[in-house]
Design an enzyme around this catalytic site. Structure first.
Site, PDB file in Angstrom:
ATOM      1  N   ILE A  27     -27.909  -3.747  40.009  1.00  0.00           N
ATOM      2  CA  ILE A  27     -27.060  -3.722  38.763  1.00  0.00           C
ATOM      3  C   ILE A  27     -26.669  -5.305  38.525  1.00  0.00           C
ATOM      4  O   ILE A  27     -25.983  -5.434  37.727  1.00  0.00           O
ATOM      5  CB  ILE A  27     -25.950  -2.701  38.708  1.00  0.00           C
ATOM      6  CG1 ILE A  27     -25.422  -2.447  37.333  1.00  0.00           C
ATOM      7  CG2 ILE A  27     -24.831  -3.001  39.659  1.00  0.00           C
ATOM      8  CD1 ILE A  27     -24.508  -1.452  37.076  1.00  0.00           C
ATOM      9  N   HIS A  79     -30.476   1.733  51.910  1.00  0.00           N
ATOM     10  CA  HIS A  79     -31.238   1.178  50.886  1.00  0.00           C
ATOM     11  C   HIS A  79     -31.913  -0.199  51.511  1.00  0.00           C
ATOM     12  O   HIS A  79     -31.213  -0.994  52.231  1.00  0.00           O
ATOM     13  CB  HIS A  79     -30.368   0.777  49.553  1.00  0.00           C
ATOM     14  CG  HIS A  79     -29.124   0.090  49.821  1.00  0.00           C
ATOM     15  ND1 HIS A  79     -28.128   0.742  50.389  1.00  0.00           N
ATOM     16  CD2 HIS A  79     -28.870  -1.213  49.768  1.00  0.00           C
ATOM     17  CE1 HIS A  79     -27.014  -0.271  50.386  1.00  0.00           C
ATOM     18  NE2 HIS A  79     -27.417  -1.392  49.932  1.00  0.00           N
ATOM     19  N   HIS A 113     -33.190  -3.798  50.116  1.00  0.00           N
ATOM     20  CA  HIS A 113     -32.986  -4.769  48.793  1.00  0.00           C
ATOM     21  C   HIS A 113     -34.441  -5.327  48.906  1.00  0.00           C
ATOM     22  O   HIS A 113     -35.047  -6.045  49.869  1.00  0.00           O
ATOM     23  CB  HIS A 113     -32.164  -5.987  48.834  1.00  0.00           C
ATOM     24  CG  HIS A 113     -30.778  -5.357  48.877  1.00  0.00           C
ATOM     25  ND1 HIS A 113     -29.809  -5.690  48.034  1.00  0.00           N
ATOM     26  CD2 HIS A 113     -29.805  -4.939  49.882  1.00  0.00           C
ATOM     27  CE1 HIS A 113     -28.720  -5.230  48.140  1.00  0.00           C
ATOM     28  NE2 HIS A 113     -28.711  -4.696  49.190  1.00  0.00           N
ATOM     29  N   ASN A 142     -28.663  -4.217  54.303  1.00  0.00           N
ATOM     30  CA  ASN A 142     -27.293  -4.506  55.266  1.00  0.00           C
ATOM     31  C   ASN A 142     -26.993  -2.955  55.878  1.00  0.00           C
ATOM     32  O   ASN A 142     -27.259  -2.023  55.417  1.00  0.00           O
ATOM     33  CB  ASN A 142     -26.272  -4.854  54.222  1.00  0.00           C
ATOM     34  CG  ASN A 142     -26.608  -5.967  53.704  1.00  0.00           C
ATOM     35  OD1 ASN A 142     -26.929  -7.004  54.324  1.00  0.00           O
ATOM     36  ND2 ASN A 142     -26.560  -6.117  52.275  1.00  0.00           N
ATOM     37  N   GLN A 179     -22.741  -4.128  53.756  1.00  0.00           N
ATOM     38  CA  GLN A 179     -23.009  -2.967  52.932  1.00  0.00           C
ATOM     39  C   GLN A 179     -21.826  -2.434  52.424  1.00  0.00           C
ATOM     40  O   GLN A 179     -20.761  -2.199  52.834  1.00  0.00           O
ATOM     41  CB  GLN A 179     -23.485  -1.776  54.151  1.00  0.00           C
ATOM     42  CG  GLN A 179     -23.976  -0.684  53.529  1.00  0.00           C
ATOM     43  CD  GLN A 179     -24.760   0.503  54.504  1.00  0.00           C
ATOM     44  OE1 GLN A 179     -24.659   0.002  55.826  1.00  0.00           O
ATOM     45  NE2 GLN A 179     -25.243   1.625  54.072  1.00  0.00           N
TER      46      GLN A 179
HETATM   47  P1  AMP Z   1     -25.011  -3.525  49.627  1.00  0.00           P
HETATM   48  O1  AMP Z   1     -24.223  -4.524  49.426  1.00  0.00           O
HETATM   49  O2  AMP Z   1     -26.353  -3.938  50.720  1.00  0.00           O
HETATM   50  O3  AMP Z   1     -24.642  -2.129  50.062  1.00  0.00           O
HETATM   51  O4  AMP Z   1     -25.916  -3.151  48.399  1.00  0.00           O
HETATM   52  C1  AMP Z   1     -25.548  -2.682  47.426  1.00  0.00           C
HETATM   53  C2  AMP Z   1     -26.119  -2.829  46.086  1.00  0.00           C
HETATM   54  O5  AMP Z   1     -26.047  -1.787  45.331  1.00  0.00           O
HETATM   55  C3  AMP Z   1     -25.472  -4.201  45.435  1.00  0.00           C
HETATM   56  O6  AMP Z   1     -26.391  -5.270  45.330  1.00  0.00           O
HETATM   57  C4  AMP Z   1     -25.178  -3.810  44.091  1.00  0.00           C
HETATM   58  O7  AMP Z   1     -25.081  -4.548  43.045  1.00  0.00           O
HETATM   59  C5  AMP Z   1     -25.780  -2.384  43.936  1.00  0.00           C
HETATM   60  N1  AMP Z   1     -25.455  -1.495  42.988  1.00  0.00           N
HETATM   61  C6  AMP Z   1     -24.097  -0.936  42.920  1.00  0.00           C
HETATM   62  N2  AMP Z   1     -23.907  -0.072  42.157  1.00  0.00           N
HETATM   63  C7  AMP Z   1     -25.082  -0.065  41.431  1.00  0.00           C
HETATM   64  C8  AMP Z   1     -25.894   0.849  40.551  1.00  0.00           C
HETATM   65  N3  AMP Z   1     -25.049   1.613  39.647  1.00  0.00           N
HETATM   66  N4  AMP Z   1     -26.992   0.493  39.920  1.00  0.00           N
HETATM   67  C9  AMP Z   1     -27.697  -0.487  40.348  1.00  0.00           C
HETATM   68  N5  AMP Z   1     -27.332  -1.124  41.479  1.00  0.00           N
HETATM   69  C10 AMP Z   1     -26.101  -0.997  42.160  1.00  0.00           C
END
Ligand code: AMP
Length: 115
Positions: A35, A102, A104, A89, A96
């Site tokens: 997002i 997840h 990236h 992360n 994280q």
């Molecule tokens: P992390 O910081 O490694 O936990 O990554 C989490 C990621 O999820 C971040 O890059 C956010 O931008 C992404 N994110 C959070 N909410 C959503 C959502 N509703 N749809 C898509 N990506 C999201």
């Protein structure tokens, strides 16, 4: 081990309770656009089973599931037809923020150095 929060945002996406821009899906994995993209291509690949982070996944998923997950990431990256970077992360100090494991997937330009 921390317990899995079934109300984290990716769990809600998996249940269809909030939308996502889906890029790829199979039995093992869902892949959708981040997002807040950090690159022209910024996808997130998540297992359909609940794991908090990489450590949880690699410790508690079956070898077959781990293999299927990373092979599915390969299906995603083949579709991209370009160079890419994978990042995960693990834990708050790593950055994280969503506690459903997840990966990236970043691409679409010459990426800067890691940190
Ligand atoms: P992390 O910081 O490694 O936990 O990554 C989490 C990621 O999820 C971040 O890059 C956010 O931008 C992404 N994110 C959070 N909410 C959503 C959502 N509703 N749809 C898509 N990506 C999201």
């Amino acid at each position: 081990m921390n317990s899995y929060d079934k109300d984290n945002v990716f769990a809600k996406i998996l249940r269809g309770e909030i939308p996502c821009k889906k890029f790829y899906e199979d039995q093992t994995l869902l892949c959708f656009e981040d997002i807040a993209p950090a690159a022209p291509v910024h996808l997130l690949a998540i297992p359909k089973l609940p794991f908090n982070d990489y450590n949880d996944f690699i410790t508690n998923a079956t070898p077959d599931y781990i293999s299927a997950f990373f092979k599915s990431i390969g299906e995603v990256t083949k579709l991209l037809k370009q160079d890419f970077r994978l990042i995960t992360n693990n834990g708050g100090n790593s950055g994280q923020t969503v506690f459903h494991f997840h990966v990236h997937i970043l691409a679409g330009k010459k990426l800067s150095s890691l940190l």
